[in-house]
Design a protein around this motif. Structure first.
Motif, mmCIF file in Angstrom:
data_model
loop_
_atom_site.group_PDB
_atom_site.id
_atom_site.type_symbol
_atom_site.label_atom_id
_atom_site.label_comp_id
_atom_site.label_asym_id
_atom_site.label_seq_id
_atom_site.Cartn_x
_atom_site.Cartn_y
_atom_site.Cartn_z
ATOM 1 N N TYR A 27 19.617 40.921 -40.485
ATOM 2 C CA TYR A 27 20.216 40.201 -41.618
ATOM 3 C C TYR A 27 20.158 40.963 -42.944
ATOM 4 C CZ TYR A 27 19.455 36.359 -38.321
ATOM 5 O OH TYR A 27 19.438 35.569 -37.200
ATOM 6 N N THR A 28 19.475 42.108 -42.992
ATOM 7 C CA THR A 28 19.139 42.849 -44.212
ATOM 8 C C THR A 28 18.112 42.049 -45.020
ATOM 9 O OG1 THR A 28 20.789 41.967 -45.779
ATOM 10 C CG2 THR A 28 21.499 43.730 -44.274
ATOM 11 N N TRP A 29 17.435 42.737 -45.926
ATOM 12 C CA TRP A 29 16.381 42.058 -46.692
ATOM 13 C C TRP A 29 16.938 40.966 -47.599
ATOM 14 C CZ3 TRP A 29 17.226 42.340 -51.825
ATOM 15 C CH2 TRP A 29 17.929 43.430 -52.338
ATOM 16 N N ARG A 30 18.218 41.049 -47.949
ATOM 17 C CA ARG A 30 18.797 40.036 -48.844
ATOM 18 C C ARG A 30 18.851 38.664 -48.182
ATOM 19 N NH1 ARG A 30 21.487 44.728 -49.889
ATOM 20 N NH2 ARG A 30 21.672 45.340 -52.087
ATOM 21 N N PHE A 31 19.074 38.625 -46.886
ATOM 22 C CA PHE A 31 19.286 37.347 -46.206
ATOM 23 C C PHE A 31 18.270 37.097 -45.091
ATOM 24 C CE2 PHE A 31 23.515 38.948 -47.580
ATOM 25 C CZ PHE A 31 23.714 38.035 -48.602
ATOM 26 N N ASN A 32 17.154 37.802 -45.124
ATOM 27 C CA ASN A 32 16.113 37.585 -44.125
ATOM 28 C C ASN A 32 15.556 36.176 -44.296
ATOM 29 O OD1 ASN A 32 13.775 37.516 -42.572
ATOM 30 N ND2 ASN A 32 13.219 39.625 -43.035
ATOM 31 N N PRO A 33 15.740 35.287 -43.305
ATOM 32 C CA PRO A 33 15.272 33.900 -43.471
ATOM 33 C C PRO A 33 13.754 33.792 -43.620
ATOM 34 C CG PRO A 33 16.002 34.287 -41.211
ATOM 35 C CD PRO A 33 16.409 35.485 -42.008
ATOM 36 N N LEU A 34 12.996 34.757 -43.083
ATOM 37 C CA LEU A 34 11.544 34.704 -43.228
ATOM 38 C C LEU A 34 11.130 34.898 -44.680
ATOM 39 C CD1 LEU A 34 10.383 36.732 -40.090
ATOM 40 C CD2 LEU A 34 10.522 34.255 -40.373
ATOM 41 N N TYR A 35 11.920 35.646 -45.441
ATOM 42 C CA TYR A 35 11.622 35.843 -46.860
ATOM 43 C C TYR A 35 11.961 34.603 -47.690
ATOM 44 C CZ TYR A 35 11.264 40.892 -45.945
ATOM 45 O OH TYR A 35 10.893 42.124 -45.473
ATOM 46 N N HIS A 36 12.771 33.714 -47.144
ATOM 47 C CA HIS A 36 13.232 32.541 -47.892
ATOM 48 C C HIS A 36 12.791 31.242 -47.225
ATOM 49 C CE1 HIS A 36 15.905 35.076 -50.346
ATOM 50 N NE2 HIS A 36 16.156 35.716 -49.236
ATOM 51 N N SER A 37 11.672 31.277 -46.526
ATOM 52 C CA SER A 37 11.250 30.096 -45.768
ATOM 53 C C SER A 37 11.029 28.890 -46.680
ATOM 54 C CB SER A 37 9.988 30.409 -44.972
ATOM 55 O OG SER A 37 9.001 31.013 -45.791
ATOM 56 N N VAL A 94 9.431 23.392 -39.946
ATOM 57 C CA VAL A 94 9.141 24.748 -39.466
ATOM 58 C C VAL A 94 9.154 25.734 -40.629
ATOM 59 C CG1 VAL A 94 9.991 26.643 -38.041
ATOM 60 C CG2 VAL A 94 9.975 24.330 -37.132
ATOM 61 N N ALA A 95 10.161 25.631 -41.501
ATOM 62 C CA ALA A 95 10.248 26.546 -42.638
ATOM 63 C C ALA A 95 9.054 26.380 -43.564
ATOM 64 C CB ALA A 95 11.559 26.309 -43.399
ATOM 65 N N ALA A 96 8.634 25.140 -43.790
ATOM 66 C CA ALA A 96 7.472 24.900 -44.647
ATOM 67 C C ALA A 96 6.212 25.503 -44.029
ATOM 68 C CB ALA A 96 7.291 23.406 -44.883
ATOM 69 N N ALA A 97 6.071 25.375 -42.711
ATOM 70 C CA ALA A 97 4.902 25.947 -42.033
ATOM 71 C C ALA A 97 4.918 27.470 -42.090
ATOM 72 C CB ALA A 97 4.862 25.471 -40.579
#
Length: 522
Positions: A27-37, A94-97
């Motif tokens: 996803y590239t670092w811009r859209f990495n979902p782990l960075y925006h959990s 899940v995202a909050a965790a």
């Protein structure tokens, strides 16, 4: 056990670093979902509110199962909206965790961040209870199991005149008040989320509450498509006179049922309270020893010009501008130690180098870089890596490394000094901007180097000789590749400069060799 804990944490952190690297490739670092959990949890919560308001129009307290069945049968306007509501609730918890896990593994839980950690746990708990009440409102066999287990837990507390569990044994019809209470909690708890969220980000400047548009619309589009293609079904209607068999359990909200159903209620309370207490105490359990605590930034009032830049750049609103205590006109920066996390970003934003953590101000950095050059590690004509110790930069081989605690704290004078001392170029290796451990370090560094933000890189330094490269902990190869490509670019620049010099010399020789017209032979 205590010795094993850091090793276990390190292993999980290494696993997370590998996951980050894999997601960056996808996803590239811009859209990495782990960075925006964290932001994805909030976005999912907004979807829950919107879809929940629609579903509420059709829900009936007097006929909960039948009303949800009617919603599920509405293929065009009900089924997929209910599924979207369900999937968004799963994503939210899940995202909050995941967000909480990242903060823990990155050590961002103690000191000034304690309030954010504790309030985040409360948010996660509220999300969970909200989902619990939502599942009970359906009143199918899964709802029945959740309700019976909840009643069993509450009956341990000396709060009620008669056991709540008797409500579900079939002696009498379930009172409408039971479903009204679930509906009330399901609506009231989200209202409290807004207040808790405000507390959660109270000590953060410019909080990013929503993910980038591409990730936001992409993730919501995936959830919507999933809701349409794979709508949520219903289990059999709950009945006190029939033992539920083959009950489908939601993996995120009902995973604990197979365990707790085999435990006494008092044991569940003990385990839950013990686990909750440990989580709440994480800020105190992970706090470094007093001698290892990073020191808060300090201000040298003699150098402070009152430019406001450090106060504007601080990611945690720890710096304010106050009247000068010596009676002189103007303002001076003042650091609140209770809010400062010692990120050092203020050191990079102060042109006169008058603020920063002790030993890490701009002046300290210049002294350190002079020692670095004096040690002989700088090879004239080669690239130097200024490596953030939380990125892949400090692992780069084949180039001298000048380590820093955060790329955003690097004063541009350090970059200038390296270039003017013989380095052909400087690569600043940092965390990806969406995963800066100090939130905005890379953002302000880029602005100073390339966009003339205060404490800017001076025009006398060729910006073509400065490169900012991003790499997470598991992406040292990215920095190595960046160094290799940068060396090639610098070699091309040197070749072009040499060709221009030769061309200029040729033109000068031609001009000197041309005979003036007045001396020409007629």
């Amino acid at each position: 056990m205590a010795a094993d804990a850091p090793a276990l944490t390190g292993s999980v952190r290494a696993l997370l670093a590998r996951l980050d690297a894999a997601f960056n490739r996808l996803y590239t670092w811009r859209f990495n979902p782990l960075y925006h959990s964290g932001a994805l949890a909030i976005a999912s919560f907004v979807v829950l509110l919107l879809t929940g308001l629609y579903l509420l129009l059709f829900y009936r307290i007097g006929a909960p199962y039948a009303s949800v069945a009617r919603i599920t049968d509405q293929a065009w306007s009900g089924s997929w909206i209910r599924a979207l509501h369900r999937y968004a609730s799963d994503v939210a918890v899940v995202a909050a965790a995941v967000h909480a896990l990242r903060m823990f593994l990155q050590g961002r839980t103690w000191g000034p961040r304690t309030l954010a950690w504790v309030s985040g746990l409360v948010l996660l708990f509220v999300f969970f209870v909200c989902g619990w009440t939502g599942y009970v409102m359906v009143w199918d066999t899964q709802a029945q199991l959740l309700a019976v287990e909840g009643a069993r837990f509450l009956d341990v507390l000396p709060l009620f005149g008669e056991p709540i569990a008797r409500t579900f044994v079939g002696e009498r019809d379930l009172p409408a008040a039971f479903f009204f209470l679930n509906l009330f909690l399901h609506i009231a708890l989200p209202i409290g989320v807004g207040l808790i969220l405000w507390i959660h980000v109270a000590r953060v400047a410019r909080p990013a509450l929503m993910p980038p548009r591409g990730l936001l619309w992409g993730s919501m589009g995936v959830l919507t498509a999933l809701s349409i293609l794979w709508p949520v079904g219903m289990a059999a209607e709950a009945s006190a006179f029939r033992l539920p068999e083959g009950v489908p359990l939601d993996v995120f909200y009902g995973f604990w049922l197979p365990v707790t159903m085999r435990m006494p209620a008092w044991a569940v309370w003990i385990v839950s309270l013990a686990g909750g207490t440990v989580l709440v105490l994480v800020p105190w359990l992970t706090r470094p020893r007093s001698e290892a605590l990073p020191l808060a930034s300090v201000v040298n009032e003699r150098f402070c010009t009152g430019c406001l830049q450090c106060a504007e750049d601080c990611p945690y609103d720890a710096i304010s501008m106050i009247p000068r205590p010596d009676g002189r006109a103007g303002l001076v920066a003042s650091v609140d130690p209770a809010l400062c996390v010692s990120c050092g970003i203020c050191a990079g934003s102060c042109a006169p180098m008058g603020v920063g953590p002790p030993g890490r101000t701009g002046r300290d950095q210049l002294a350190e870089v002079k020692r670095f050059i004096g040690s002989g590690r700088l090879v004239a004509g080669d690239v130097v890596v200024v490596g953030c110790d939380r990125s892949g930069g400090v692992l780069t081989q084949g180039a001298p490394i000048f380590p820093v605690q955060c790329a955003g704290s690097t004063h541009t004078s350090v970059i200038e000094y390296l270039v003017r001392s013989g380095a052909s170029g400087v690569v600043v290796a940092s965390c990806p901007p969406r995963d800066c451990w100090n939130r905005e370090g890379v953002k302000w560094l880029e602005a100073r180097v390339y966009h003339d933000r205060e404490a800017e890189l001076k025009p006398r330094v060729d910006k073509k000789r400065v490169r900012i490269a991003y790499a997470g902990e598991g992406e040292a190869g990215r920095i190595a590749d960046a160094v290799a490509s940068f060396r090639a670019e610098l070699a091309e620049l040197a070749r072009e400069a040499a060709e221009e010099a030769i061309e200029l010399d040729t033109q000068c020789e031609t001009t000197r060799g041309r005979m003036p017209a007045s001396e020409s032979v007629s």
